[in-house]
Design an enzyme around this catalytic site. Structure first.
Site, PDB file in Angstrom:
ATOM      1  N   TYR A  26       5.577  21.868  56.353  1.00 42.25           N
ATOM      2  CA  TYR A  26       6.775  21.422  57.061  1.00 42.25           C
ATOM      3  C   TYR A  26       6.740  21.965  58.496  1.00 42.25           C
ATOM      4  O   TYR A  26       5.776  22.597  58.909  1.00 42.25           O
ATOM      5  CB  TYR A  26       8.018  21.872  56.305  1.00 42.25           C
ATOM      6  CG  TYR A  26       8.183  21.198  54.958  1.00 42.25           C
ATOM      7  CD1 TYR A  26       8.482  19.835  54.860  1.00 42.25           C
ATOM      8  CD2 TYR A  26       8.020  21.905  53.770  1.00 42.25           C
ATOM      9  CE1 TYR A  26       8.622  19.213  53.638  1.00 42.25           C
ATOM     10  CE2 TYR A  26       8.163  21.282  52.530  1.00 42.25           C
ATOM     11  CZ  TYR A  26       8.458  19.939  52.471  1.00 42.25           C
ATOM     12  OH  TYR A  26       8.582  19.318  51.252  1.00 42.25           O
ATOM     13  N   CYS A  53       9.302  21.982  30.695  1.00 44.62           N
ATOM     14  CA  CYS A  53       8.865  21.088  31.770  1.00 44.62           C
ATOM     15  C   CYS A  53       7.461  20.609  31.429  1.00 44.62           C
ATOM     16  O   CYS A  53       6.613  21.395  30.998  1.00 44.62           O
ATOM     17  CB  CYS A  53       8.864  21.838  33.098  1.00 44.62           C
ATOM     18  SG  CYS A  53       8.117  20.904  34.470  1.00 44.62           S
ATOM     19  N   CYS A  86      11.135  14.146  38.729  1.00 43.06           N
ATOM     20  CA  CYS A  86      12.202  14.682  39.580  1.00 43.06           C
ATOM     21  C   CYS A  86      11.860  14.492  41.048  1.00 43.06           C
ATOM     22  O   CYS A  86      12.672  14.019  41.855  1.00 43.06           O
ATOM     23  CB  CYS A  86      12.435  16.152  39.258  1.00 43.06           C
ATOM     24  SG  CYS A  86      10.922  17.157  39.210  1.00 43.06           S
ATOM     25  N   CYS A 129      15.316  14.359  35.519  1.00 45.20           N
ATOM     26  CA  CYS A 129      14.321  15.134  34.775  1.00 45.20           C
ATOM     27  C   CYS A 129      13.941  14.311  33.563  1.00 45.20           C
ATOM     28  O   CYS A 129      14.824  13.846  32.822  1.00 45.20           O
ATOM     29  CB  CYS A 129      14.881  16.486  34.352  1.00 45.20           C
ATOM     30  SG  CYS A 129      13.771  17.394  33.236  1.00 45.20           S
ATOM     31  N   GLU A 181       9.499   7.520  10.133  1.00 48.41           N
ATOM     32  CA  GLU A 181       8.282   7.498  10.961  1.00 48.41           C
ATOM     33  C   GLU A 181       7.111   7.001  10.113  1.00 48.41           C
ATOM     34  O   GLU A 181       6.874   7.517   9.021  1.00 48.41           O
ATOM     35  CB  GLU A 181       7.999   8.895  11.514  1.00 48.41           C
ATOM     36  CG  GLU A 181       6.609   9.129  12.073  1.00 48.41           C
ATOM     37  CD  GLU A 181       6.234   8.161  13.186  1.00 48.41           C
ATOM     38  OE1 GLU A 181       5.066   7.718  13.199  1.00 48.41           O
ATOM     39  OE2 GLU A 181       7.101   7.839  14.028  1.00 48.41           O
ATOM     40  N   LYS A 188      -3.838  18.584  29.545  1.00 49.76           N
ATOM     41  CA  LYS A 188      -2.463  18.078  29.469  1.00 49.76           C
ATOM     42  C   LYS A 188      -1.692  18.666  28.296  1.00 49.76           C
ATOM     43  O   LYS A 188      -0.800  18.022  27.736  1.00 49.76           O
ATOM     44  CB  LYS A 188      -2.465  16.547  29.356  1.00 49.76           C
ATOM     45  CG  LYS A 188      -2.684  15.826  30.685  1.00 49.76           C
ATOM     46  CD  LYS A 188      -2.331  14.357  30.569  1.00 49.76           C
ATOM     47  CE  LYS A 188      -0.836  14.139  30.504  1.00 49.76           C
ATOM     48  NZ  LYS A 188      -0.468  12.730  30.295  1.00 49.76           N
TER      49      LYS A 188
END
Length: 638
Positions: free
Chosen positions: A169, A338, A344, A356, A407, A425
């Protein structure tokens, strides 16, 4: 040795613990003041136990660029920010107001006007625009406005201010030779490049009481070619301390390597800690650090080994505002994780309010709260145990309803298992663990290996039916396609990639499949019909950057603007620019998208009391859409 729930002193500010909510962008009113939704959002994180809350950047002036978020430049901004701070104080949290002189070349809302910067560098988001270097009188104006905004922060009851001097920035643009080619006192040697930042620190200190804490968030290491080296970053820390900084908040990366600054699902836990540690070794003031420290054990370890003095959590605090309280109580399996999707971030940079993916109440803490149980006896039947189905079941149980989930497979999770299958992941697997735990804790009756029929659903007689049956892979009409594997076979570890592997499809699933295949294959090639990979992924830029960097590191080859025509033993043929070409292929893998499992929807229409089709059963999309649609289908039940 410090731990998470020890206190910490920064200047005159005493913190009740060592957990901070990191600065993130916040939607503002048209005049730049905080919205009431934003106030409730911060209040919820204070209620959840954070010891310190650092606001997102509050710009000190809009003279040189459009307002990107909230503003603290005028007395009329005082009321809402004071409300925010007072409400956080009720829960024992301290509030640090972040002040920013601007975004500079990172200005992202105006594609037509060249932004201002340190030098005549290119605009990041609009590379055809060449930035206008600030004149010295412009710099002096911004310094004065930083000081005035600091005085307003004191007036609103802030406990500290943080100078926004990081991540590429405006102030960081002055600090780095990547963007600063000036020859005056603001360019050249590091001390000159730090001059603007140090002037801002001096202006803040001149406008706040003695001992009032002044933090600086800065970037000691950019991690890109031509960017700042850590050696220079260490020298910056010394300069900042010498200028009177009371605490150093360490960041890593810049927009050219945004994924190093704002963590993605692909980043290892604690990925910024080596840089934080290097600064801690030379600092005599408290050091704040972040970088996927959502595992309480790893956060505690970073404190105890002296890597940092304060753990900063950002997106994890969006996913679960009560992380601090749950950790303190030992309720670790109740922490909503998270998953590093950065939905987000994507929503904020798209001009929307912040979402979120895993927490539908984020930034809508009052409006989207579930109605309290009324004792009314109602039944809900959920078909499908993926993220949408599990979220609907959890929400229905929280409303006090009798919930049954069918299911068809032998485990809950649905397509999340494929999404979390790759070694890089595993954050997604944490979401499965969390949701499965909540389903069981809430008393949902789960029936596995149940392939539901329309007649069985009708006969069940539920007051509400949630159809969350997910989606299945598309198999294109290609000669020889019967010999190909589906991407799920690789992602779920059912098939091992070997020899020359060709992945057909360069979307998100195809690129992740290729990266996983590269761990065992001789080589991997992606053939994509569009002119570039990840074109339809709908990901935030930093996630795309991280995945493309991984593809490059793993030497995944891409062939774009190509249509596969034939798969045969040992080779694959494709057409591009009117020519047919072949590549070696021992294993072809299909990643050509998904179709909704929506067959039951038409069969159930008009036959059940209340039907909602959600998630991929409606149309294949994202984890966010599945979770949110499951939640809201139950929330709005009357």
């Amino acid at each position: 040795m410090a731990d998470l729930f020890d206190g910490l002193q920064i200047g005159s500010m005493k913190l009740k613990n060592r957990i901070a909510m990191g600065p993130m962008g916040t939607t503002g009113e048209a005049d730049g003041a905080y919205t009431m939704d934003g106030i409730y959002y911060f209040e919820e994180r204070a209620r959840g136990g954070a010891g310190l809350i650092i606001t997102g950047a509050n710009v000190v002036s809009t003279k040189y660029e459009p307002r990107p978020c909230t503003e603290l430049s005028n007395f009329r901004h005082v009321e809402r920010l004071n409300m925010l701070i007072d409400r956080c104080h009720h829960y024992g949290a301290k509030v640090c107001v972040q002040l920013s002189p601007g975004l500079g070349r990172q200005q992202f809302t105006d594609p037509f006007t060249p932004p201002y910067s340190a030098g005549a560098c290119t605009s990041f988001w609009f590379p055809k625009l060449i930035c206008k270097p600030f004149a010295k009188e412009d710099i002096a104006y911004l310094v004065q406005r930083v000081g005035y905004s600091a005085s307003l922060a004191v007036a609103v009851g802030a406990d500290a201010v943080e100078l926004h001097a990081y991540g590429g920035y405006l102030l960081d643009q002055f600090q780095s030779t990547m963007w600063n080619d000036r020859t005056d006192e603001y360019g050249g040697p590091l001390e000159n490049r730090m001059h603007f930042t140090c002037e801002c620190i001096a202006a803040i200190k001149a406008n706040v009481p003695k001992g009032f804490p002044v933090l600086v968030k800065f970037t000691p290491y950019h991690g890109v070619e031509g960017g700042r080296t850590l050696d220079e970053g260490v020298e910056m820390a010394k300069i900042l301390e010498g200028a009177g900084t009371d605490a150093l908040h360490v960041d890593v990366g810049c927009y050219e390597a945004w994924y190093k600054a704002i963590s993605t699902v692909y980043a290892p836990e604690g990925h910024q800690l080596p840089v934080v540690s290097a600064i801690k070794k030379v600092a005599t003031v408290p050091v704040l650090g972040q970088g996927k420290l959502f595992d309480p054990a790893k956060a505690e370890e970073a404190l105890q080994d002296g890597t940092l003095d304060e753990v900063v959590l950002a997106h994890q605090m969006l996913a679960d505002p009560f992380w601090p309280k749950k950790v303190e109580a030992g309720h670790l399996d109740d922490i909503r994780p998270c998953i590093g999707c950065n939905e987000c971030l994507l929503s904020g940079f798209s001009g929307k309010h912040y979402y979120c993916a895993v927490n539908p109440e984020c930034y809508a803490e009052r409006d989207y709260r579930l109605p309290a149980p009324t004792g009314e006896k109602r039944s809900v039947l959920v078909i499908g145990g993926g993220p949408g189905g599990m979220e609907a079941a959890i929400a229905a149980a929280e409303r006090g309803y009798k919930v049954t989930l069918w299911e068809k497979s032998s485990r809950l999770g649905g397509n999340l298992w494929g999404a979390g299958g790759p070694s890089f992941k595993h954050d997604v697997l944490r979401l499965i663990d969390y949701m499965r735990t909540q389903v069981l804790k809430k008393g949902v009756e789960v029936v596995l290996c149940k392939d539901a029929t329309a007649d069985e659903i009708v006969a069940f007689g539920a007051d509400k039916v949630i159809l969350a049956a997910g989606a299945h892979s598309i198999v294109p009409a290609i000669e020889g396609v019967e010999g190909a594997e589906l991407s799920d076979a690789i992602l779920l570890g059912k098939a091992k990639a070997q020899g020359h592997v060709v992945v057909i499809g360069g979307g998100l699933v195809g690129c992740e499949t290729a990266c996983m295949a590269a761990e065992t294959a001789q080589d991997v090639t992606i053939v994509e019909v569009l002119d570039e990979v990840l074109k339809t992924a709908g990901h935030c830029l930093n996630n795309d950057q991280a995945l493309k960097a991984m593809m490059e590191e793993r030497q995944v080859r891409t062939i774009c603007s190509a249509t596969v025509t034939k798969i045969e033993d040992g080779s694959l043929s494709y057409e591009r620019d009117g020519k047919t070409e072949t590549v070696p292929c021992d294993m072809a893998v299909l990643a050509c998208g998904y179709r909704p499992n929506d067959g039951l929807a038409s069969e159930l229409e008009g036959r059940v009391k209340d039907l909602s089709v959600i998630g991929d059963a409606e149309a294949p999309r994202k984890i966010l859409t599945a979770v949110h649609e499951g939640y809201h289908a139950i929330r709005v039940m009357e």
